[in-house]
Design a protein around this motif. Structure first.
Motif, PDB file in Angstrom:
ATOM      1  N   ALA A 117       0.852  -1.192   0.000  1.00 60.83           N
ATOM      2  CA  ALA A 117       0.000   0.000   0.000  1.00 60.83           C
ATOM      3  C   ALA A 117       0.884   1.237   0.000  1.00 60.83           C
ATOM      4  N   GLU A 118       0.731   2.072  -1.023  1.00 62.28           N
ATOM      5  CA  GLU A 118       1.471   3.326  -1.072  1.00 62.28           C
ATOM      6  C   GLU A 118       0.863   4.336  -0.107  1.00 62.28           C
ATOM      7  N   ALA A 119       1.660   5.336   0.238  1.00 63.54           N
ATOM      8  CA  ALA A 119       1.170   6.409   1.104  1.00 63.54           C
ATOM      9  C   ALA A 119       0.416   7.439   0.266  1.00 63.54           C
ATOM     10  N   PHE A 120      -0.747   7.844   0.768  1.00 65.66           N
ATOM     11  CA  PHE A 120      -1.544   8.878   0.117  1.00 65.66           C
ATOM     12  C   PHE A 120      -1.753  10.029   1.097  1.00 65.66           C
ATOM     13  N   PRO A 121      -1.892  11.268   0.579  1.00 68.84           N
ATOM     14  CA  PRO A 121      -2.117  12.405   1.481  1.00 68.84           C
ATOM     15  C   PRO A 121      -3.384  12.188   2.311  1.00 68.84           C
ATOM     16  N   PRO A 122      -3.289  12.170   3.646  1.00 71.85           N
ATOM     17  CA  PRO A 122      -4.474  11.936   4.489  1.00 71.85           C
ATOM     18  C   PRO A 122      -5.438  13.115   4.422  1.00 71.85           C
ATOM     19  N   GLN A 123      -6.713  12.798   4.472  1.00 76.36           N
ATOM     20  CA  GLN A 123      -7.747  13.827   4.416  1.00 76.36           C
ATOM     21  C   GLN A 123      -8.160  14.307   5.803  1.00 76.36           C
ATOM     22  N   ASN A 124      -8.185  13.405   6.758  1.00 75.32           N
ATOM     23  CA  ASN A 124      -8.653  13.738   8.108  1.00 75.32           C
ATOM     24  C   ASN A 124      -7.479  13.787   9.069  1.00 75.32           C
ATOM     25  N   PRO A 125      -7.395  14.857   9.873  1.00 71.67           N
ATOM     26  CA  PRO A 125      -6.287  14.962  10.826  1.00 71.67           C
ATOM     27  C   PRO A 125      -6.455  13.984  11.988  1.00 71.67           C
ATOM     28  N   VAL A 126      -5.334  13.627  12.573  1.00 73.77           N
ATOM     29  CA  VAL A 126      -5.355  12.758  13.759  1.00 73.77           C
ATOM     30  C   VAL A 126      -5.182  13.574  15.035  1.00 73.77           C
ATOM     31  N   GLY A 127      -4.891  14.831  14.900  1.00 71.64           N
ATOM     32  CA  GLY A 127      -4.728  15.688  16.064  1.00 71.64           C
ATOM     33  C   GLY A 127      -4.891  17.153  15.670  1.00 71.64           C
ATOM     34  N   PRO A 128      -5.202  18.041  16.619  1.00 75.90           N
ATOM     35  CA  PRO A 128      -5.392  17.698  18.027  1.00 75.90           C
ATOM     36  C   PRO A 128      -6.738  17.012  18.270  1.00 75.90           C
ATOM     37  N   ASN A 129      -6.815  16.238  19.351  1.00 76.70           N
ATOM     38  CA  ASN A 129      -8.068  15.587  19.744  1.00 76.70           C
ATOM     39  C   ASN A 129      -8.912  16.628  20.481  1.00 76.70           C
ATOM     40  N   LYS A 130      -9.790  17.280  19.738  1.00 75.55           N
ATOM     41  CA  LYS A 130     -10.519  18.438  20.283  1.00 75.55           C
ATOM     42  C   LYS A 130     -11.413  18.050  21.447  1.00 75.55           C
ATOM     43  N   MET A 131     -12.149  16.959  21.316  1.00 77.21           N
ATOM     44  CA  MET A 131     -13.063  16.558  22.387  1.00 77.21           C
ATOM     45  C   MET A 131     -12.287  16.173  23.649  1.00 77.21           C
ATOM     46  N   LEU A 132     -11.154  15.506  23.478  1.00 76.86           N
ATOM     47  CA  LEU A 132     -10.343  15.133  24.635  1.00 76.86           C
ATOM     48  C   LEU A 132      -9.786  16.376  25.313  1.00 76.86           C
ATOM     49  N   ASN A 133      -9.328  17.346  24.507  1.00 75.74           N
ATOM     50  CA  ASN A 133      -8.810  18.585  25.086  1.00 75.74           C
ATOM     51  C   ASN A 133      -9.878  19.318  25.879  1.00 75.74           C
ATOM     52  N   ILE A 134     -11.103  19.365  25.351  1.00 78.26           N
ATOM     53  CA  ILE A 134     -12.191  20.045  26.061  1.00 78.26           C
ATOM     54  C   ILE A 134     -12.542  19.301  27.345  1.00 78.26           C
ATOM     55  N   ALA A 135     -12.560  17.971  27.283  1.00 82.10           N
ATOM     56  CA  ALA A 135     -12.865  17.185  28.483  1.00 82.10           C
ATOM     57  C   ALA A 135     -11.814  17.424  29.562  1.00 82.10           C
ATOM     58  N   ILE A 136     -10.547  17.497  29.164  1.00 85.32           N
ATOM     59  CA  ILE A 136      -9.476  17.786  30.126  1.00 85.32           C
ATOM     60  C   ILE A 136      -9.644  19.180  30.702  1.00 85.32           C
ATOM     61  N   ALA A 137     -10.048  20.135  29.834  1.00 77.22           N
ATOM     62  CA  ALA A 137     -10.266  21.509  30.306  1.00 77.22           C
ATOM     63  C   ALA A 137     -11.392  21.564  31.327  1.00 77.22           C
ATOM     64  N   VAL A 138     -12.460  20.778  31.135  1.00 74.04           N
ATOM     65  CA  VAL A 138     -13.567  20.729  32.099  1.00 74.04           C
ATOM     66  C   VAL A 138     -13.064  20.244  33.453  1.00 74.04           C
ATOM     67  N   VAL A 139     -12.300  19.172  33.443  1.00 76.77           N
ATOM     68  CA  VAL A 139     -11.773  18.618  34.702  1.00 76.77           C
ATOM     69  C   VAL A 139     -10.851  19.617  35.395  1.00 76.77           C
TER      70      VAL A 139
END
Length: 318
Positions: free
Chosen positions: A267-289
Motif C-alpha cells: 500500500a502506497e502512502a496517500f495524502p491523508p484527508q482527516n487529521p489525527v490531532g489535536p483531539n478536540k473533544m479530549l482537550n475540552i474534556a481535560i479543560a472541564v476537569v
C-alpha cells in the motif's frame, strides 16, 4: 457529628462558590476550544505497507545469501539507515536546517508486525502532501539503494569467480600438459581428452572405445600413472566448472528485478484527508476537569482565608 458538620460545611462552601467554579470551568473550556479549533495546526498521519517476500526462484548461492540478509528485521534497520535518509532528504529537496537525518529518524515510525513479513512506515506532520511524498520516497529509495548494494555484491562475486576460474584454468592446463608428456612417453594415442563446450568456458572429457582399449594394453605402472593424472584432471575440471556455474548465476541475475520481487509495496502512502490531532473533544474534556479542580480549589482557599482573618483587639488605655 463533627464529620457531619464538616461535610455540610464543604457542601455549603461549594454551593456558595458555584458560580465561581462554573465561571472558571467555562473559561478553561473556552480557552481549550479556541486553541483546539483555531490556534493549533491540525496534525496528519500518512503510512505505507511493504512486504519482504521469500525468493521463489531456483535456489542459488546468491539467493541463499539474500534470504539471510534480507529479512524483515534487517530491512527495518535499512529503512532507518543514515545513508538512505540522506538520499531521501536530497531527493525531496528538504530544508537541511529543518530536516536532518536525526530528525527524520525520529519522525519516521517503522514497525515490523511480529511473526509476519509486513513492514509499516508512518509519519505525522502538518503537511499531508509532504508526508505522503516523503514516505513513498523512503520506500522507493530503499529499493534502489538495496539494488545498488546487491549489484556491488554481484560484481564482487563475479570478480572472485573469474579469478578462481583463471587460477583453475592454469592448474588444468598444467595437468593436461603433464598428461600429454605421459602420453608421449607411454605411446598413448594422440586423442584430445578435453574439449571446450559450445559456450567456450566449461570442459568435458572425451573418452571413446578405441582409447579405452589402448589404455588396457599399458603395463601396470603406466596405468597407475594414467589413473592418477586422470583423477587430477577430473577434479580440476569439476572445480573449474563449479566456479563457471556460479559466475553465470551471478551474471544472469538482475539486481533491480530481484529486489523488485523480494520487496513489494502493498500500500502506497496517500495524502491523508482527516487529521489525527489535536483531539478536540479530549482537550475540552481535560479543560472541564481542570476548570472544576481550579474553581473548587479557589473557592475553598477563599473560604479558608475569610474564616481565619485576624481579630483586631481593642487597645487598653493607661
Amino acid at each position: 457529628m463533627e464529620e457531619e458538620i464538616s461535610l455540610r460545611e464543604i457542601i455549603e462552601t461549594m454551593l456558595d462558590g458555584k458560580w465561581i467554579i462554573a465561571g472558571v470551568t467555562a473559561v478553561a473550556v473556552a480557552i481549550s476550544a479556541v486553541f483546539s479549533f483555531f490556534v493549533i495546526d491540525p496534525t496528519y498521519k500518512a503510512s505505507s505497507t511493504m512486504m519482504v517476500n521469500h525468493i521463489n526462484q531456483t535456489e542459488t548461492t546468491f539467493n541463499e545469501y539474500l534470504e539471510g540478509v534480507m529479512t524483515p528485521q534487517v530491512y527495518v534497520e535499512k529503512l532507518k539507515s543514515p545513508e538512505l535518509l540522506s538520499r531521501v532528504i536530497d531527493k525531496e529537496n528538504l530544508d537541511p536546517e529543518v530536516w536532518t537525518v536525526s530528525s527524520l529518524q525520529q519522525k519516521l515510525q517503522i514497525e515490523n508486525k511480529e511473526n509476519t513479513n509486513l513492514i509499516t512506515i508512518s509519519m505525522e506532520g502538518k503537511d499531508p502532501e509532504q508526508l505522503a511524498s516523503i514516505i513513498n520516497t523512503v520506500v522507493a529509495e530503499s529499493k534502489t539503494l538495496t539494488a545498488e548494494q546487491v549489484h556491488t555484491q554481484l560484481q564482487a562475486l563475479m570478480t572472485e569467480y573469474e579469478e578462481k576460474m583463471t587460477e583453475e584454468q592454469k592448474n588444468l592446463d598444467a595437468a593436461i600438459a603433464e598428461y600429454n608428456q605421459l602420453k608421449a612417453d607411454a605411446g598413448l594415442p594422440a586423442l584430445i581428452l578435453f574439449q571446450q563446450t559450445a559456450s567456450g568456458s566449461q570442459y568435458i572429457m572425451e573418452a571413446n572405445q578405441e582409447l579405452l582399449d589402448e589404455l588396457r594394453n599399458l603395463d601396470k605402472e603406466k596405468q597407475v600413472q594414467f589413473e592418477q593424472i586422470n583423477t587430477k584432471i577430473n577434479k580440476l575440471t569439476q572445480l573449474y566448472n563449479s566456479y563457471y556455474t556460479k559466475y553465470e548465476e551471478a551474471r544472469s541475475i538482475s539486481s533491480a528485478e530481484l529486489i523488485q520481487n523480494k520487496v513489494e509495496t502493498i500500500a502506497e502512502a496517500f495524502p491523508p484527508q482527516n487529521p489525527v490531532g489535536p483531539n478536540k473533544m479530549l482537550n475540552i474534556a481535560i479543560a472541564v476537569v481542570l476548570g472544576l479542580m481550579a474553581g473548587t480549589g479557589y473557592v475553598f482557599l477563599r473560604s479558608y482565608w475569610k474564616n481565619t482573618e485576624p481579630v483586631n483587639e481593642p487597645s487598653v488605655g493607661v
